[in-house]
Design a protein around this motif. Structure first.
Motif, PDB file in Angstrom:
ATOM      1  N   TYR A  63     -27.936  33.584  -5.797  1.00  0.00           N
ATOM      2  CA  TYR A  63     -27.440  34.949  -5.608  1.00  0.00           C
ATOM      3  C   TYR A  63     -26.031  35.113  -6.184  1.00  0.00           C
ATOM      4  O   TYR A  63     -25.707  36.154  -6.758  1.00  0.00           O
ATOM      5  CB  TYR A  63     -27.454  35.297  -4.117  1.00  0.00           C
ATOM      6  N   THR A  64     -25.206  34.064  -6.027  1.00  0.00           N
ATOM      7  CA  THR A  64     -23.823  34.133  -6.518  1.00  0.00           C
ATOM      8  C   THR A  64     -23.701  33.588  -7.941  1.00  0.00           C
ATOM      9  O   THR A  64     -22.591  33.393  -8.429  1.00  0.00           O
ATOM     10  CB  THR A  64     -22.870  33.370  -5.582  1.00  0.00           C
ATOM     11  N   ARG A  65     -24.848  33.339  -8.575  1.00  0.00           N
ATOM     12  CA  ARG A  65     -24.901  32.822  -9.951  1.00  0.00           C
ATOM     13  C   ARG A  65     -24.096  31.533 -10.106  1.00  0.00           C
ATOM     14  O   ARG A  65     -23.377  31.343 -11.093  1.00  0.00           O
ATOM     15  CB  ARG A  65     -24.438  33.873 -10.943  1.00  0.00           C
ATOM     16  N   ASN A  87     -21.551  30.485  -8.407  1.00  0.00           N
ATOM     17  CA  ASN A  87     -20.140  30.556  -8.039  1.00  0.00           C
ATOM     18  C   ASN A  87     -19.973  29.971  -6.634  1.00  0.00           C
ATOM     19  O   ASN A  87     -20.293  30.610  -5.634  1.00  0.00           O
ATOM     20  CB  ASN A  87     -19.656  32.002  -8.098  1.00  0.00           C
ATOM     21  N   LYS A  97     -17.668  31.960  -4.120  1.00  0.00           N
ATOM     22  CA  LYS A  97     -18.347  33.108  -3.509  1.00  0.00           C
ATOM     23  C   LYS A  97     -19.437  32.650  -2.544  1.00  0.00           C
ATOM     24  O   LYS A  97     -19.616  33.240  -1.482  1.00  0.00           O
ATOM     25  CB  LYS A  97     -18.960  34.008  -4.591  1.00  0.00           C
ATOM     26  N   ALA A  98     -20.155  31.606  -2.915  1.00  0.00           N
ATOM     27  CA  ALA A  98     -21.210  31.083  -2.043  1.00  0.00           C
ATOM     28  C   ALA A  98     -20.625  30.582  -0.725  1.00  0.00           C
ATOM     29  O   ALA A  98     -21.162  30.864   0.343  1.00  0.00           O
ATOM     30  CB  ALA A  98     -21.974  29.960  -2.750  1.00  0.00           C
ATOM     31  N   MET A 154     -19.650  33.533   1.371  1.00  0.00           N
ATOM     32  CA  MET A 154     -20.848  34.186   1.894  1.00  0.00           C
ATOM     33  C   MET A 154     -21.432  33.404   3.070  1.00  0.00           C
ATOM     34  O   MET A 154     -21.908  33.994   4.047  1.00  0.00           O
ATOM     35  CB  MET A 154     -21.878  34.309   0.780  1.00  0.00           C
TER      36      MET A 154
END
Length: 93
Positions: free
Chosen positions: A64-66, A68, A71-72, A75
């Motif tokens: 989902y965070t490609r 990253n 960001k993961a 999240m």
């Protein structure tokens, strides 16, 4: 000693709520798992279930965070170091 009175009762999927929430998906999966045990005892169930949940969670959040990790981690509510440790633990890094 595998008499009928010593056996674990067979659960049905109908006993799990039919609403398709994450909790109910886990509940249905556990019902199926226990039914497949056919009365056999299992050790270390807790860490096994956590790993079975954590691996796809990490995979999908990273997707989902490609990829990253910052960001993961945000999240997931983890610090980045903890996320990296878990990724290494499961061979996802």
């Amino acid at each position: 000693m595998n008499t009928a009175e010593n056996r674990t009762p067979h659960l049905t999927l109908a006993q799990a709520d039919s609403q398709d929430t994450l909790r109910n998906c886990v509940r249905r999966s556990l019902i199926e798992y226990f039914n497949n045990l056919e009365g056999e005892f299992v050790n270390d169930l807790y860490p096994m279930v956590l790993a079975e949940m954590e691996i796809p969670l990490l995979e999908k959040v990273l997707e989902y965070t490609r990829g990253n990790q910052t960001k993961a981690a945000e999240m997931l509510g983890l610090n980045r170091g903890t996320l990296r440790k878990k990724l290494k633990q499961y061979g996802l890094l």
